[in-house]
Design a protein around this motif. Structure first.
Motif, mmCIF file in Angstrom:
data_model
loop_
_atom_site.group_PDB
_atom_site.id
_atom_site.type_symbol
_atom_site.label_atom_id
_atom_site.label_comp_id
_atom_site.label_asym_id
_atom_site.label_seq_id
_atom_site.Cartn_x
_atom_site.Cartn_y
_atom_site.Cartn_z
ATOM 1 N N UNK A 125 0.835 -1.210 0.000
ATOM 2 C CA UNK A 125 0.000 0.000 0.000
ATOM 3 C C UNK A 125 0.867 1.257 0.000
ATOM 4 N N UNK A 126 2.014 1.189 0.726
ATOM 5 C CA UNK A 126 2.875 2.378 0.801
ATOM 6 C C UNK A 126 3.439 2.727 -0.581
ATOM 7 N N UNK A 127 3.689 1.706 -1.401
ATOM 8 C CA UNK A 127 4.200 1.964 -2.757
ATOM 9 C C UNK A 127 3.089 2.560 -3.628
ATOM 10 N N UNK A 128 1.895 1.981 -3.491
ATOM 11 C CA UNK A 128 0.755 2.482 -4.266
ATOM 12 C C UNK A 128 0.494 3.949 -3.901
ATOM 13 N N UNK A 150 -0.107 7.122 3.130
ATOM 14 C CA UNK A 150 -0.473 5.724 3.424
ATOM 15 C C UNK A 150 -0.941 5.542 4.861
ATOM 16 N N UNK A 151 -0.369 6.299 5.800
ATOM 17 C CA UNK A 151 -0.760 6.128 7.207
ATOM 18 C C UNK A 151 -2.189 6.615 7.421
ATOM 19 N N UNK A 152 -2.510 7.682 6.703
ATOM 20 C CA UNK A 152 -3.872 8.205 6.768
ATOM 21 C C UNK A 152 -4.849 7.180 6.193
ATOM 22 N N UNK A 153 -4.478 6.592 5.033
ATOM 23 C CA UNK A 153 -5.333 5.594 4.373
ATOM 24 C C UNK A 153 -5.565 4.400 5.306
ATOM 25 N N UNK A 200 8.361 -7.486 1.229
ATOM 26 C CA UNK A 200 9.024 -6.888 2.394
ATOM 27 C C UNK A 200 10.528 -6.746 2.183
ATOM 28 N N UNK A 201 11.122 -7.742 1.540
ATOM 29 C CA UNK A 201 12.571 -7.674 1.298
ATOM 30 C C UNK A 201 12.938 -6.566 0.301
ATOM 31 N N UNK A 202 11.975 -6.194 -0.563
ATOM 32 C CA UNK A 202 12.271 -5.184 -1.582
ATOM 33 C C UNK A 202 12.115 -3.755 -1.048
ATOM 34 N N UNK A 203 11.515 -3.618 0.122
ATOM 35 C CA UNK A 203 11.208 -2.260 0.608
ATOM 36 C C UNK A 203 12.458 -1.391 0.841
ATOM 37 N N UNK A 204 13.551 -1.924 1.428
ATOM 38 C CA UNK A 204 14.723 -1.062 1.611
ATOM 39 C C UNK A 204 15.220 -0.452 0.293
ATOM 40 N N UNK A 205 15.170 -1.237 -0.779
ATOM 41 C CA UNK A 205 15.633 -0.746 -2.083
ATOM 42 C C UNK A 205 14.789 0.447 -2.547
#
Ligand code: SAJ
Length: 420
Positions: A232-235, A243-246, A295-300
């Motif tokens: 969701x954070x990427x979207x 995203x936190x509001x959503x 989850x593993x891709x998030x740091x990138x």
């Protein structure tokens, strides 16, 4: 039926074994804590925890003052043996059970009729049975499960996976419900006698493979839910939405409970355990596998965000706030924040100021990079063009908002959202 448990030998004085050993000792049980690391043995015998965990120092002090806990390099005879050693994965992500095998080999010579052996380490399905067979091979003079026809058994074997949350271990160890997977019902009853000494939560009896899978499922469930939040954070980043509001608003629905996005998923449990399910059923786990990959891709993704913003500055200074794997702990194992700083450090394009109030210095692997230095939080923010909030440490809530507003902020944590 009640079984007397006067002495317990805890094998592995790590994040789980040490608090468990100290808790048992504080209840008057004679505890022998075993670890292969002489420095750990020395620290425990001196009553000093060698990692930080709220209230553990107090508990350990009580245990050593009462002279109920003693650490040693080798197991000694006891009524119950509790194995709490690491279960990492190999390079191909298959489970590595070497530490359990070594613990079994060390415990076997000490076993006697009437003992119970409890495996607490998170384990792939079938590991408890494998442990019992190994012990049976090493001690042909004793009767072990699963040979039901051999009842009454000499040695009972059960799996009772730990469930405590780092940062709240001492409380959760006592309060959380526990699952006991007995290789037979008598095995579960013997194991229950150990936990009844300190447990306020409920004990649920089942068989060993079910208990093994339940533990893996708990962590995989959390991983999948966090992956949903991270996706969701990427979207939201693409759509220009918060995203936190959503998530906060979606969670107002009575049947929706989405977890929080972050810099990725770290630690030694949630980022590891789902792979044990995937390894056991590779064709049946597209969802669990994809969650791991998301989850593993998030740091990138966070690194790309930092890089994109850094392009505006001639000699960008990036403050990376937080290095541990989650808020308010001092543990950096599998930390996504550390992975982010590692990538920035390796590229050498920015000056990176790292601040983490829970650490005293940069981990050794980062100290060698000339473009990375360790800083006080406020100093890092004041010197930075870009502030990357990577871990939601409570101390970071005290950063004055106006200091942040003067800079480019990349918030992977939602701290600036909850501040508002
Ligand atoms: N995280 C998020 N969003 C969230 C929650 C967590 O990104 O909403 C991240 C954290 O920042 C961290 C990672 O997930 O990087 C894992 O943190 P955690 O607090 O969820 O879990 P652990 O690894 O510290 O402990 C987990 C717990 N399992 C569950 O909550 C199902 C704990 O109860 C287990 O005992 C432990 O794994 C273990 O030893 O297996």
């Amino acid at each position: 039926m009640e079984y007397a448990v006067k002495t317990v030998c805890v094998v592995g004085l790590g994040y789980i074994g040490l608090p468990t050993a100290a808790t048992l000792a504080s209840r008057g049980v004679e505890v022998i804590g075993v670890d292969v690391n002489p420095q750990v043995v020395e620290a425990v015998n001196a009553g000093q925890p060698y990692f930080s965990e709220p209230d553990l120092d107090m508990l350990l002090r009580a245990a050593t003052t009462l002279r109920k806990l003693r650490a040693a390099l080798q197991p000694e005879p006891a009524d119950a043996f509790l194995i709490a050693v690491p279960t990492p994965f190999n390079e191909d992500r298959s489970p590595n059970l070497d530490f359990i095998d070594m613990a079994a080999d060390a415990v076997a010579p000490c076993l006697a009729s009437g003992n119970v052996v409890i495996l607490e380490s998170t384990s792939p399905v079938g590991t408890t049975e494998r442990l019992a067979s190994r012990l049976a091979r090493l001690r042909p003079d004793l009767r072990f499960p699963p040979e039901r026809h051999l009842e009454p058994l000499d040695v009972h074997v059960a799996h009772c996976p730990e469930r405590v949350l780092p940062g709240r271990m001492v409380r959760e160890l006592i309060e959380n419900d526990r699952i006991i997977g007995g290789m037979t019902e008598a095995c579960a009853e013997h194991a229950a006698a150990v936990y009844s000494i300190f447990l306020q939560g409920k004990l649920f009896h089942t068989d060993a493979p079910t208990a093994e899978l339940v533990k893996l499922v708990e962590n995989a469930y959390r991983d999948v839910n966090i992956a949903f939040a991270n996706e969701l954070s990427l979207i939201c980043a693409d759509l220009g939405l918060n995203v936190w509001n959503v998530i906060e608003l979606a969670n107002r629905h009575p049947r929706v409970s989405i977890l929080q996005p972050g810099a990725g998923v770290g630690g030694h449990c949630i980022a590891v355990d789902p792979w044990f399910i995937i390894a056991a059923a590779p064709e049946r786990t597209p969802l669990i596998r994809t969650a791991r990959e998301v989850n593993d891709a998030k740091p990138k993704f966070i690194v790309a965000q930092i890089r994109e913003r850094a392009g505006r500055f001639k000699r960008p200074v990036v403050a990376c706030l937080g290095l541990t794997y989650k808020p308010d702990v001092d543990d950096t194992r599998e930390s996504p924040a550390l992975a982010i700083v590692r990538q920035l450090a390796g590229a050498g394009k920015e000056r990176v100021l790292v601040a983490d109030p829970n650490l005293r210095a940069l981990p050794r692997e980062l100290a060698a990079f000339p473009n990375v230095s360790f800083c006080d939080t406020f100093e890092a923010v004041r010197s930075a063009d870009i502030v990357a909030l990577l871990v939601a440490h409570s101390r970071f809530r005290k950063i004055p908002r106006e200091e942040l507003m003067r800079r480019v902020v990349i918030d992977a944590t939602g701290l600036t959202h909850t501040q508002g």
